[in-house]
Design an enzyme around this catalytic site. Structure first.
Site, short mmCIF file in Angstrom:
data_model
loop_
_atom_site.label_atom_id
_atom_site.label_comp_id
_atom_site.label_asym_id
_atom_site.label_seq_id
_atom_site.Cartn_x
_atom_site.Cartn_y
_atom_site.Cartn_z
N ILE A 194 0.85 -1.20 0.00
CA ILE A 194 0.00 0.00 0.00
C ILE A 194 0.88 1.25 0.00
CG2 ILE A 194 -1.95 1.16 1.11
CD1 ILE A 194 -2.60 -1.49 2.52
N LYS A 214 -3.33 -3.27 15.97
CA LYS A 214 -4.07 -2.18 15.32
C LYS A 214 -4.99 -1.49 16.32
CE LYS A 214 -2.11 -2.50 11.41
NZ LYS A 214 -1.13 -1.45 11.04
N ARG A 238 -16.10 -10.29 1.84
CA ARG A 238 -15.23 -9.16 2.21
C ARG A 238 -15.51 -7.99 1.28
NH1 ARG A 238 -14.56 -12.30 5.56
NH2 ARG A 238 -12.68 -13.15 6.50
N ASN A 256 -10.32 -4.77 2.38
CA ASN A 256 -9.34 -5.69 1.80
C ASN A 256 -8.72 -5.13 0.51
OD1 ASN A 256 -10.91 -7.36 3.67
ND2 ASN A 256 -9.72 -9.04 2.81
N ASP A 290 12.10 2.56 5.25
CA ASP A 290 11.65 1.16 5.22
C ASP A 290 12.86 0.31 5.56
OD1 ASP A 290 9.04 -0.19 3.31
OD2 ASP A 290 10.55 -1.45 4.32
N TYR A 323 -1.79 -9.56 15.78
CA TYR A 323 -1.74 -8.54 14.72
C TYR A 323 -2.92 -7.58 14.86
CZ TYR A 323 -3.07 -6.34 10.39
OH TYR A 323 -3.51 -5.41 9.49
N LEU A 376 12.99 -2.80 4.64
CA LEU A 376 12.97 -3.81 3.58
C LEU A 376 12.73 -5.21 4.15
CD1 LEU A 376 15.91 -2.44 1.37
CD2 LEU A 376 13.46 -2.02 1.08
N ASN A 425 -2.94 -14.15 1.79
CA ASN A 425 -4.14 -13.43 1.34
C ASN A 425 -4.70 -14.05 0.07
OD1 ASN A 425 -2.34 -10.82 2.60
ND2 ASN A 425 -4.39 -11.25 3.36
N LEU A 426 -5.98 -13.80 -0.14
CA LEU A 426 -6.70 -14.46 -1.23
C LEU A 426 -6.14 -14.10 -2.61
CD1 LEU A 426 -9.04 -16.21 -2.21
CD2 LEU A 426 -10.49 -14.17 -2.14
N SER A 470 -7.29 -1.10 10.42
CA SER A 470 -7.90 -2.19 9.66
C SER A 470 -9.32 -2.43 10.12
CB SER A 470 -7.05 -3.45 9.90
OG SER A 470 -7.75 -4.60 9.50
N PHE A 498 2.80 3.38 7.54
CA PHE A 498 2.40 2.05 7.08
C PHE A 498 3.22 0.95 7.74
CE2 PHE A 498 1.42 4.62 3.24
CZ PHE A 498 0.10 4.24 3.04
N1 UFG Z 1 -9.20 -17.12 1.56
C1 UFG Z 1 -9.35 -18.36 0.97
N2 UFG Z 1 -8.24 -19.00 0.52
C2 UFG Z 1 -6.98 -18.46 0.62
C3 UFG Z 1 -6.85 -17.20 1.24
C4 UFG Z 1 -7.98 -16.56 1.69
O1 UFG Z 1 -10.47 -18.88 0.84
O2 UFG Z 1 -6.02 -19.09 0.22
C5 UFG Z 1 -10.40 -16.42 2.03
C6 UFG Z 1 -10.37 -16.14 3.51
O3 UFG Z 1 -10.87 -17.24 4.22
C7 UFG Z 1 -11.26 -14.91 3.59
C8 UFG Z 1 -11.01 -14.19 2.26
O4 UFG Z 1 -10.46 -15.17 1.39
O5 UFG Z 1 -12.60 -15.29 3.65
C9 UFG Z 1 -10.04 -13.05 2.37
O6 UFG Z 1 -8.88 -13.51 3.04
P1 UFG Z 1 -7.56 -12.64 3.15
O7 UFG Z 1 -6.55 -13.43 3.92
O8 UFG Z 1 -7.15 -12.12 1.82
O9 UFG Z 1 -8.06 -11.37 3.97
P2 UFG Z 1 -8.67 -11.32 5.43
O10 UFG Z 1 -10.00 -10.66 5.27
O11 UFG Z 1 -8.63 -12.58 6.14
O12 UFG Z 1 -7.58 -10.43 6.14
C10 UFG Z 1 -7.37 -9.13 5.73
C11 UFG Z 1 -5.95 -8.71 5.97
C12 UFG Z 1 -5.61 -8.75 7.40
C13 UFG Z 1 -6.61 -8.03 8.20
C14 UFG Z 1 -7.99 -8.51 7.87
C15 UFG Z 1 -9.06 -7.75 8.53
O13 UFG Z 1 -5.06 -9.56 5.28
O14 UFG Z 1 -4.37 -8.11 7.55
O15 UFG Z 1 -8.22 -8.38 6.48
O16 UFG Z 1 -8.83 -6.40 8.34
F1 UFG Z 1 -6.44 -8.22 9.52
#
Ligand code: UFG
Length: 345
Positions: free
Chosen positions: A13, A155, A234, A182, A32, A151, A34, A202-203, A126, A82
């Site tokens: 970000i 926040k 989300r 997200n 940063d 984590y 790094l 992350n997804l 967050s 950040f």
């Molecule tokens: N998901 C999957 N498969 C994966 C990864 C994620 O199905 O391999 C799903 C998760 O279960 C969730 C959605 O995709 O339902 C999003 O997951 P992310 O990990 O991308 O994001 P989150 O909402 O879990 O977490 C994000 C940030 C965190 C933060 C959180 C709440 O990554 O840092 O939002 O703010 F804490």
């Protein structure tokens, strides 16, 4: 035109925000360490904006180095903070590392600000602070729920540290706390984007890495949630939209438009999408299949959350513009660029 310090400015970000600050005519100093980013990000930033930002390899936890940095870079008008560790699972394994890194860095900044005559700080928070909200879409006034991970707790505590500090010294500070939903996607030039370290948590990075063949199969965590298709929901927001909100937040403070010394804004689109909707839309806009299978729910996951962004829309003058289709296309273009550059070997 002002000089802005961006901690974590080579991160995901952060780097997008640096570009938007530069595009608005601001001068940027990045610090940063790094730890979760790459120095080459500076090249990407320079390619987009034509300007290479000042860069210092410093850990925000190191008070003495931070103090020296502020001596060197005089006349900073605002800080966007950040720099933080952000892997939820890792934070459960290494709580002290997370508390130290995320909280000491913030405390250092808040201690150094008055010494160096800096009043303004934007803090990356967050939607995790809302936990599973009782009402959706969730507003900034929704109650804070107990954090589900160290984590998430950093926040919440970070927000409290800012509030308490400003309460005690209202003439020395003002802050805008931004609660991100997200963030996904990449800059439309594909010169900067998300660079996950190792296996993505992350997804979206997992989706794009599976689409390109780096991962065999995406796991969808749960299909028995109380949502239209059973997968979790989300509020996915384009990272460039998110970045632009930071420019507005900084300018709002610099132009004394704030209504309180601490202001909080949700940064989301107001639209909830399920994991399966993301996969299907990704396949539709890219024409690339994403092999996946349904597995158990992931521990600590929220069922559904999306933002009420009305306050940010009206007060900050900010709206998330990008469609999810364009956002997913940008994520794919970035993954293709990484492949082209040989970053996958
Ligand atoms: N998901 C999957 N498969 C994966 C990864 C994620 O199905 O391999 C799903 C998760 O279960 C969730 C959605 O995709 O339902 C999003 O997951 P992310 O990990 O991308 O994001 P989150 O909402 O879990 O977490 C994000 C940030 C965190 C933060 C959180 C709440 O990554 O840092 O939002 O703010 F804490």
């Amino acid at each position: 035109m002002a000089k802005i310090l961006v901690t974590g400015g080579t991160g995901y970000i952060g780097s997008h925000t640096v570009v938007e600050l530069q595009n608005s005519g601001h001068e940027v100093v990045i610090i940063d360490n790094l730890s979760n980013s790459n120095i080459e990000v500076l090249n990407g930033i320079e390619k987009i904006s034509g300007i290479r930002p000042a860069f210092e390899n410093i850990d925000c936890v190191d008070y003495v180095s931070m103090d020296k940095m502020f001596e060197k870079h005089q006349n900073i008008k605002a800080i966007i903070h950040f720099a933080a560790s952000k892997a939820v699972g890792e934070s459960v394994q290494k709580p002290l590392a997370y508390y130290r890194n995320n909280l000491v860095s913030l405390i250092n900044l808040l201690q150094l600000m008055p010494i160096h005559h800096i009043e303004n700080i934007v803090f990356s928070s967050s939607c995790t602070v809302y936990g599973q909200p009782d009402q959706l879409p969730v507003t900034e006034n929704a109650p804070i729920k107990p954090a589900l991970s160290p984590y998430g707790n950093t926040k919440q505590i970070g927000e409290e540290i800012i509030r308490d500090t400003i309460h005690a010294n209202p003439n020395h500070y003002q802050s805008i706390i931004l609660r991100y939903f997200n963030p996904i996607g990449a800059h439309p030039t594909a010169e900067i984007g998300e660079l996950p370290n190792g296996i993505p948590n992350n997804l979206l990075p997992f989706v794009t890495q599976t689409a390109i063949g780096l991962r065999k199969q995406l796991q969808v965590f749960g299909n028995n949630y109380n949502t239209p298709d059973g997968s979790a929901v989300r509020d996915y927001i384009h990272v460039v939209d998110l970045a632009k909100a930071h420019v507005l937040a900084v300018e709002r403070m610099l132009m004394n438009k704030t209504k309180n010394t601490v202001e909080i804004f949700n940064l989301g689109t107001g639209r909830g999408l399920s994991v399966l909707e993301i996969i299907n839309t990704f396949e539709k806009v890219t024409g690339v299949k994403v092999p996946y299978r349904i597995v158990d729910r992931r521990e600590g996951d929220i069922e559904k959350v999306w933002a009420e962004p009305g306050y940010a829309n009206s007060e900050l003058g900010w709206v998330a513009h990008e469609t999810v289709e364009e956002t997913l296309r940008s994520a794919w273009a970035w993954e293709l660029k990484l492949a082209e550059k040989g970053k996958h070997e």
